[in-house]
Design a protein around this motif. Sequence first.
Motif, PDB file in Angstrom:
ATOM      1  N   VAL A   1      20.913   0.622 -14.614  1.00 35.34           N
ATOM      2  CA  VAL A   1      20.881   1.919 -13.939  1.00 35.34           C
ATOM      3  C   VAL A   1      19.461   2.303 -13.540  1.00 35.34           C
ATOM      4  CG1 VAL A   1      22.936   2.731 -15.154  1.00 35.34           C
ATOM      5  CG2 VAL A   1      20.679   3.237 -16.100  1.00 35.34           C
ATOM      6  N   TRP A   2      18.446   1.544 -14.038  1.00 34.62           N
ATOM      7  CA  TRP A   2      17.068   1.924 -13.745  1.00 34.62           C
ATOM      8  C   TRP A   2      16.126   0.775 -14.057  1.00 34.62           C
ATOM      9  CZ3 TRP A   2      14.919   5.411 -10.897  1.00 34.62           C
ATOM     10  CH2 TRP A   2      13.574   5.757 -11.049  1.00 34.62           C
ATOM     11  N   ASN A   3      15.098   0.647 -13.249  1.00 34.71           N
ATOM     12  CA  ASN A   3      14.050  -0.340 -13.474  1.00 34.71           C
ATOM     13  C   ASN A   3      12.712   0.391 -13.481  1.00 34.71           C
ATOM     14  OD1 ASN A   3      12.203  -2.421 -13.518  1.00 34.71           O
ATOM     15  ND2 ASN A   3      12.926  -3.425 -11.654  1.00 34.71           N
ATOM     16  N   ILE A   4      12.070   0.467 -14.642  1.00 36.35           N
ATOM     17  CA  ILE A   4      10.834   1.234 -14.745  1.00 36.35           C
ATOM     18  C   ILE A   4       9.677   0.556 -14.011  1.00 36.35           C
ATOM     19  CG2 ILE A   4      11.539   2.254 -16.936  1.00 36.35           C
ATOM     20  CD1 ILE A   4       9.597   0.380 -18.343  1.00 36.35           C
ATOM     21  N   GLN A   5       9.861  -0.678 -13.583  1.00 35.76           N
ATOM     22  CA  GLN A   5       8.824  -1.381 -12.840  1.00 35.76           C
ATOM     23  C   GLN A   5       9.103  -1.373 -11.342  1.00 35.76           C
ATOM     24  OE1 GLN A   5       8.516  -5.290 -14.656  1.00 35.76           O
ATOM     25  NE2 GLN A   5       7.129  -4.539 -16.246  1.00 35.76           N
ATOM     26  N   GLY A   6       9.828  -0.354 -10.886  1.00 35.64           N
ATOM     27  CA  GLY A   6      10.266  -0.337  -9.498  1.00 35.64           C
ATOM     28  C   GLY A   6       9.154  -0.335  -8.473  1.00 35.64           C
ATOM     29  N   LEU A   7       7.963   0.167  -8.832  1.00 33.98           N
ATOM     30  CA  LEU A   7       6.836   0.184  -7.895  1.00 33.98           C
ATOM     31  C   LEU A   7       5.694  -0.718  -8.359  1.00 33.98           C
ATOM     32  CD1 LEU A   7       6.669   3.989  -6.940  1.00 33.98           C
ATOM     33  CD2 LEU A   7       7.658   2.105  -5.621  1.00 33.98           C
ATOM     34  N   ALA A   8       5.994  -1.648  -9.254  1.00 34.94           N
ATOM     35  CA  ALA A   8       4.946  -2.502  -9.813  1.00 34.94           C
ATOM     36  C   ALA A   8       4.325  -3.419  -8.764  1.00 34.94           C
ATOM     37  CB  ALA A   8       5.514  -3.341 -10.953  1.00 34.94           C
ATOM     38  N   PHE A   9       5.019  -3.632  -7.660  1.00 32.95           N
ATOM     39  CA  PHE A   9       4.499  -4.502  -6.604  1.00 32.95           C
ATOM     40  C   PHE A   9       3.318  -3.880  -5.866  1.00 32.95           C
ATOM     41  CE2 PHE A   9       7.730  -1.809  -4.719  1.00 32.95           C
ATOM     42  CZ  PHE A   9       7.094  -1.339  -3.578  1.00 32.95           C
ATOM     43  N   ALA A  10       3.111  -2.562  -5.997  1.00 34.02           N
ATOM     44  CA  ALA A  10       2.083  -1.854  -5.219  1.00 34.02           C
ATOM     45  C   ALA A  10       0.712  -2.040  -5.854  1.00 34.02           C
ATOM     46  CB  ALA A  10       2.440  -0.380  -5.102  1.00 34.02           C
ATOM     47  N   THR A  11       0.137  -3.196  -5.661  1.00 37.54           N
ATOM     48  CA  THR A  11      -1.204  -3.490  -6.172  1.00 37.54           C
ATOM     49  C   THR A  11      -2.087  -3.936  -5.016  1.00 37.54           C
ATOM     50  OG1 THR A  11      -0.616  -5.786  -6.663  1.00 37.54           O
ATOM     51  CG2 THR A  11      -0.301  -4.179  -8.421  1.00 37.54           C
ATOM     52  N   GLY A  12      -3.390  -3.798  -5.203  1.00 38.71           N
ATOM     53  CA  GLY A  12      -4.311  -4.230  -4.168  1.00 38.71           C
ATOM     54  C   GLY A  12      -4.281  -3.321  -2.953  1.00 38.71           C
ATOM     55  N   ASP A  13      -4.758  -3.850  -1.836  1.00 42.68           N
ATOM     56  CA  ASP A  13      -4.795  -3.079  -0.599  1.00 42.68           C
ATOM     57  C   ASP A  13      -3.414  -2.979   0.022  1.00 42.68           C
ATOM     58  OD1 ASP A  13      -7.540  -2.819  -0.881  1.00 42.68           O
ATOM     59  OD2 ASP A  13      -7.977  -4.603   0.343  1.00 42.68           O
ATOM     60  N   ALA A  14      -3.227  -1.936   0.802  1.00 46.80           N
ATOM     61  CA  ALA A  14      -1.930  -1.703   1.439  1.00 46.80           C
ATOM     62  C   ALA A  14      -1.633  -2.774   2.476  1.00 46.80           C
ATOM     63  CB  ALA A  14      -1.915  -0.330   2.098  1.00 46.80           C
ATOM     64  N   PRO A  15      -0.413  -3.316   2.480  1.00 49.23           N
ATOM     65  CA  PRO A  15      -0.016  -4.225   3.553  1.00 49.23           C
ATOM     66  C   PRO A  15       0.174  -3.443   4.850  1.00 49.23           C
ATOM     67  CG  PRO A  15       1.860  -3.742   2.158  1.00 49.23           C
ATOM     68  CD  PRO A  15       0.679  -3.077   1.516  1.00 49.23           C
ATOM     69  N   SER A  16       0.235  -4.128   5.947  1.00 44.48           N
ATOM     70  CA  SER A  16       0.355  -3.457   7.243  1.00 44.48           C
ATOM     71  C   SER A  16       1.690  -2.756   7.414  1.00 44.48           C
ATOM     72  CB  SER A  16       0.161  -4.470   8.374  1.00 44.48           C
ATOM     73  OG  SER A  16       1.085  -5.549   8.256  1.00 44.48           O
ATOM     74  N   SER A  17       2.677  -3.072   6.566  1.00 45.25           N
ATOM     75  CA  SER A  17       4.011  -2.474   6.681  1.00 45.25           C
ATOM     76  C   SER A  17       4.157  -1.184   5.879  1.00 45.25           C
ATOM     77  CB  SER A  17       5.074  -3.472   6.216  1.00 45.25           C
ATOM     78  OG  SER A  17       4.827  -3.878   4.881  1.00 45.25           O
ATOM     79  N   VAL A  18       3.067  -0.687   5.284  1.00 46.47           N
ATOM     80  CA  VAL A  18       3.118   0.553   4.510  1.00 46.47           C
ATOM     81  C   VAL A  18       1.901   1.402   4.878  1.00 46.47           C
ATOM     82  CG1 VAL A  18       3.216   1.613   2.225  1.00 46.47           C
ATOM     83  CG2 VAL A  18       4.258  -0.629   2.594  1.00 46.47           C
ATOM     84  N   HIS A  19       2.133   2.679   5.112  1.00 46.30           N
ATOM     85  CA  HIS A  19       1.022   3.600   5.358  1.00 46.30           C
ATOM     86  C   HIS A  19       0.083   3.552   4.151  1.00 46.30           C
ATOM     87  CE1 HIS A  19      -1.168   7.329   6.011  1.00 46.30           C
ATOM     88  NE2 HIS A  19      -0.638   7.423   7.229  1.00 46.30           N
ATOM     89  N   PRO A  20      -1.212   3.416   4.353  1.00 48.24           N
ATOM     90  CA  PRO A  20      -2.125   3.237   3.208  1.00 48.24           C
ATOM     91  C   PRO A  20      -2.132   4.410   2.236  1.00 48.24           C
ATOM     92  CG  PRO A  20      -3.334   3.634   5.260  1.00 48.24           C
ATOM     93  CD  PRO A  20      -1.909   3.362   5.635  1.00 48.24           C
ATOM     94  N   SER A  21      -1.889   5.620   2.717  1.00 48.07           N
ATOM     95  CA  SER A  21      -1.834   6.769   1.811  1.00 48.07           C
ATOM     96  C   SER A  21      -0.605   6.681   0.917  1.00 48.07           C
ATOM     97  CB  SER A  21      -1.803   8.065   2.627  1.00 48.07           C
ATOM     98  OG  SER A  21      -1.663   9.182   1.786  1.00 48.07           O
ATOM     99  N   LEU A  22       0.539   6.287   1.481  1.00 52.66           N
ATOM    100  CA  LEU A  22       1.761   6.155   0.689  1.00 52.66           C
ATOM    101  C   LEU A  22       1.630   5.012  -0.314  1.00 52.66           C
ATOM    102  CD1 LEU A  22       4.664   7.035   0.131  1.00 52.66           C
ATOM    103  CD2 LEU A  22       5.421   5.522   1.989  1.00 52.66           C
ATOM    104  N   TRP A  23       0.951   3.943   0.065  1.00 52.52           N
ATOM    105  CA  TRP A  23       0.731   2.815  -0.850  1.00 52.52           C
ATOM    106  C   TRP A  23      -0.091   3.257  -2.059  1.00 52.52           C
ATOM    107  CZ3 TRP A  23       2.780  -1.947  -1.098  1.00 52.52           C
ATOM    108  CH2 TRP A  23       2.133  -2.927  -1.859  1.00 52.52           C
TER     109      TRP A  23
END
Length: 645
Positions: free
Chosen positions: A75-97
């Motif tokens: 029902v839940w994964n506490i690591q849901g945003l664990a991929f957001a490391t380093g600089d923002a990829p071009s597919s994500v607004h850098p502020s949201l990253w």
Amino acid sequence: MPTMNLRHRLLGSALLLLTPLSAAAEPASEATRKTNTAALADLPMTDRRDFDFAARGFVATLEDPIIRDAAGKPVWNIQGLAFATGDAPSSVHPSLWRHAQVLGKAGLFKVTDRIWQVRGFDVANITFVRGGKGWIVIDPLTATETAAAAYALISEKVTKLPITGMIYTHSHVDHFGGAAAFSAMMLKDAPILAPQGFTRAAVSENVIAGPAMGRRAGYQFGLGMPKGPEGSMGSGIGIGVAAGSRSLVPPTQEISETGTELTIDGVRIRFQVTPGTEAPAEMNLGFPDWAVVDLAENANVTQHNILTPRGAVIRDAKAWAQGLTEAIDFFSGAEVLIASHGWPRFGTSEITDYLGKHRDAYAYLHDQTVRLMNKGLTGPEIAATLTLPPALAKQWYDRPYYGSYSFNSRAVYQFYMGWYDGNPVHLAPLPPETGGKRYVEAMGGAARVKALAQEAFAKGDYAWAAELLDKVIFADASDSAAKALLTRTYRQLAYQSENALWRNMYLTGASELENGVAAADPTGGAALVSQLPPSDLFDVLAVRIDPAKAGDGFTALGFTFPDKQAQHTVTVANGVLVHRPGLRDGRQATLTVRYADLLAALFTGQPLAAKIASGEAKIEGDPAAFARLIGWLDKPDPAFNIVTP
């Protein structure tokens, strides 16, 4: 957000049961890469306070990041945003990253010697306050499973204690849905506190309008969308929204006045009531002996919504700003600020500056929207021009990760003026399908409109491309080429969005264009209704009377619920259901039945005939009267189309 609407959502029991959808590996276009690169140059990236505040006091987290229900279903994964490391990829607004990096740290945190929070176990935070005998729980999350996991973690890492009180700061499901997880460990007579009007507001959003809000919440929160650089980046106020079981343990006391002070399990608490702000029923609270304030969801780590995309009662931006002004004075001298989402803030000067600039963002929104409205600008015109002043825009907590000035200025306009902009052409607009066909014909046919859309897409003019393609699809839902190009268009718009909800909505729209509408919960909120008084059930049935079926028919029924010690009389006339307490004269029949059995008959199709035959239920008078009522009820469609006709 926050609807149960997930926020609704599911924030609600109208939760959409979406199956995981695949986000195609659509690359960021050159236009999107340039847009996001340019955005980075304007961001205050040297301000790292949030990273410090979010990490401070970290104790531990779960070894297994997956929280499961009793059947073993995740029902839940506490690591849901664990991929957001380093600089923002071009597919994500850098502020949201960057925001996802701060928001993604999940676990148990020691805020003070007496206050702990579990963050990242749901869209909201759960707070544990150490009393003399046990824990006082504030905002027990959306789901019983995530609430239970939070309690297990603090029991293991700090100490296992009974629950000596529970506080719901407001009426959104992510702040009360997990309450039943604590029922077994609550001491007798432990108070359950909520702001005045809590129950009515919770029912209104999560049950009466639950199917529609739940459907829209699926878009808002990107339910079922995979997280990742080409997928969902959370909700802006949390990693996502937990699935699992929703509950409602009714409050034992509602707080009606600012200045109310109570002592619970030896802990002194002062309350500030703030109706009409982030929720119809909401309150802030402070611990004066410890210089700690809890601003509920009235002060956040992001700009919030005056009107959530999932739908809700419009909030009062002026009252919201005034409530924050009052909070600055009412909780003056606070050294620690906690909230229902995000991370704490520390230091009196930091808190005062934060509340003032957060207040100013809502006040400026309100005042300038009204100023422009009074000069004749309409909602869309105001939305296209109104932006935050630079001094506020550089504050990370005023940026548009959850709410936005574009959406909120239109909400303020609607709060005062309604949806109508005064132009007579908009008194009776054409339905989308009819209008789409006429627009496409007027522009030279579908091939011509698609060619214009392709040109716009190639130039990076995605908003215009989307408008054109939307007309084509509503003119002809079978146009696969238009759907394919609109899918690509929505993904580029998602990649450019600083707002997590807008990103989710664009991506969900793209997914539905490719895969169609997913299945939805057919029970329409029965689980929540079962925990509420029968009068709330009849409010739900009132909005399900189909006048085409009822015609000029009439029925009058009495209901006796032995298990609830309640009696009601229901009449239907002129297509309107009216209910009153007690058994009234003029009844055509009286049904005596357990409340749960009636709910099963109404929401899950289990006939009452067997219950009546066994004597577990009985009907006195004309049995056809009950049959008429059932026959006149309409079934909501919580899986209706949004991006297609």
